[in-house]
Design an enzyme around this catalytic site. Sequence first.
Site, mmCIF file in Angstrom:
data_model
loop_
_atom_site.group_PDB
_atom_site.id
_atom_site.type_symbol
_atom_site.label_atom_id
_atom_site.label_comp_id
_atom_site.label_asym_id
_atom_site.label_seq_id
_atom_site.Cartn_x
_atom_site.Cartn_y
_atom_site.Cartn_z
ATOM 1 N N ASP A 175 -1.897 -79.572 65.750
ATOM 2 C CA ASP A 175 -2.323 -80.456 64.549
ATOM 3 C C ASP A 175 -3.070 -81.922 65.113
ATOM 4 O OD1 ASP A 175 0.303 -83.168 65.759
ATOM 5 O OD2 ASP A 175 -0.082 -81.145 66.221
ATOM 6 N N HIS A 489 -3.754 -71.481 65.167
ATOM 7 C CA HIS A 489 -3.323 -72.266 63.845
ATOM 8 C C HIS A 489 -3.531 -73.225 64.952
ATOM 9 C CE1 HIS A 489 0.393 -73.983 61.444
ATOM 10 N NE2 HIS A 489 -0.577 -75.326 62.135
ATOM 11 N N ASP A 518 -2.744 -62.819 64.919
ATOM 12 C CA ASP A 518 -3.553 -63.339 64.958
ATOM 13 C C ASP A 518 -4.053 -64.112 63.520
ATOM 14 O OD1 ASP A 518 -6.507 -64.953 65.277
ATOM 15 O OD2 ASP A 518 -7.139 -62.919 65.373
ATOM 16 N N GLU A 527 -0.303 -71.136 67.442
ATOM 17 C CA GLU A 527 -0.668 -72.044 67.618
ATOM 18 C C GLU A 527 -1.788 -72.457 69.142
ATOM 19 O OE1 GLU A 527 0.725 -76.867 66.309
ATOM 20 O OE2 GLU A 527 2.044 -75.107 66.861
#
Length: 546
Positions: A175, A489, A518, A527
């Site tokens: 993120d 991710h 994956d 992630e």
Amino acid sequence: MKSVFFLLIFLSILSCAPAKKQSASIHINTIGFLPDAAKKASLTGEAGQFFVKEAATNELVFEGTARGPFSQDDVDQDVWIADFSTFTNPGKFYLELPDGARSVEFEIGNDVYKPAFYTSMRAFYLWRCGMAVEGTHNGQHFAHNACHLEDGYEDYLGKADSRRDGTGGWHDAGDYGKYTVNAGITVGMLFMAWEQFQHQLEPIALDLPETAVGFPDFLKELKWETDWLLKMPYPDGSGRVSHKLTRTNFAPFIKAHEDQEKRFFTEWSSAATASFVAVMAQAARYFKPYDEAYAAQCLDAAILSYQILKANPEHKRFEQGDFKTGGYQSADVDDRLWAAAELWKTTGDAEYLHDFEQGATAMDFKIDENWDWSDVSNLGMFAYVLSERGGQNPEIVEKLKQNILAVADQIVEQGDADVYGRPLGGRYYWGCNGTVARQVMNLQTAFRISPDESYRETALDAIGHLFGRNYYNRSYVTGLGANPPLYPHDRNSGSDEVEHPWPGYLVGGGHSATGWKDEQEDFATNEIAINWQAALVYALAGFVEN
């Protein structure tokens, strides 16, 4: 970004490839090996003889007999171990079995880890927030425009619609948030890499923009993060440090510069404040030769924030409230211990030494074998034991050394017992690959106390596991090694038009021995994150040669 079409092509290529090109039965560190280090591969299926052949000529250069089988329940396999450690010739080679099964090509040489270090460390630059970034890897170009230039708003500090400068730093993970606690352990580990391996790292050019004139590239990248961290204390001069700077919820999979939602400074926490103190104290030491004024600014900030911790001895927890982004909730005892150790190491002040020794005694001088951002006491213990400042209590030093060596011996034993050389043994959870890399710090610290080669061999086994000697016979690092992750991710990778993911990033790993996927949507196992990345960089740094 990467479509199902590309996945089908990839799988089709694998299914059509001749058996001799690569066999899933030979699991090996696909980055390579140092000439004088241990060299092992894990073989699944019936195994006996194995052969090492030169890649260019197919000439036989070594043969041996695999040991085994060794049964391991968590992978539900019988595995043989091919050991060719006595083969030290430099070059490019592959392993072959009597049935023609063949490993990927690997290299033996003094500089085999340098390209992986370069790409993994430069991955931090590609994580930069607040400026345009770009890079090319294996012919693929990666870039985003300057992002999050409105960081950040003070609504949650009682100033509605008021903005002050919070630009810069690194995006935290998959993120785009920025979190003080996780920045702390990340920068702390990278500074420790610099302290221990400076002579190896200082000459390495990372091809960075000139954002810190006169700094070696490694420290130049760290300064980008410390510049941002210096913006996280409250502007009132109290020394309190905001826990994070994020949106109230996670951004969708869009490019960083397309994320236009308001981002906020949050209330302070004592864990974030103590972590800030530790990093700023380190920055004061390591930046001083390159910028004395900046180093003094870092030290002043560290001392001020330490004072607010002393005035508020209770744990000040950050409450999420409206926020759905990363919590990084952590008790503060370990962070306070680390803060005291680093301030003492920088200043020699008896107050900080007393605080550390009192805290270490209360913890019974415990050294953790399995640790991450929620418990950074090891960083404080290691800083204290390895310091050349002098003045430490010799009894505390001796107890810590004994515990450091005992834990390192445990890690070695676990690595030796695992069929894939995984020193974390049978424990799997969110980000466990980062812990595998972080255990290298335990081992390298033990090696400095007692130069037992088994510590470095296990450290190399940990690296080898991450780069292919594992159940999946795949590298866990994007763009590096054989068959690396394609779908991490990661919003940068998932929002661009490039087929491959952004390079150099360690993915978290499965919650069981066979549970990694994956898949972009599987944030729990796939992630990326700065704290895992720093552990990988540290692990590689100790084996980079120039």
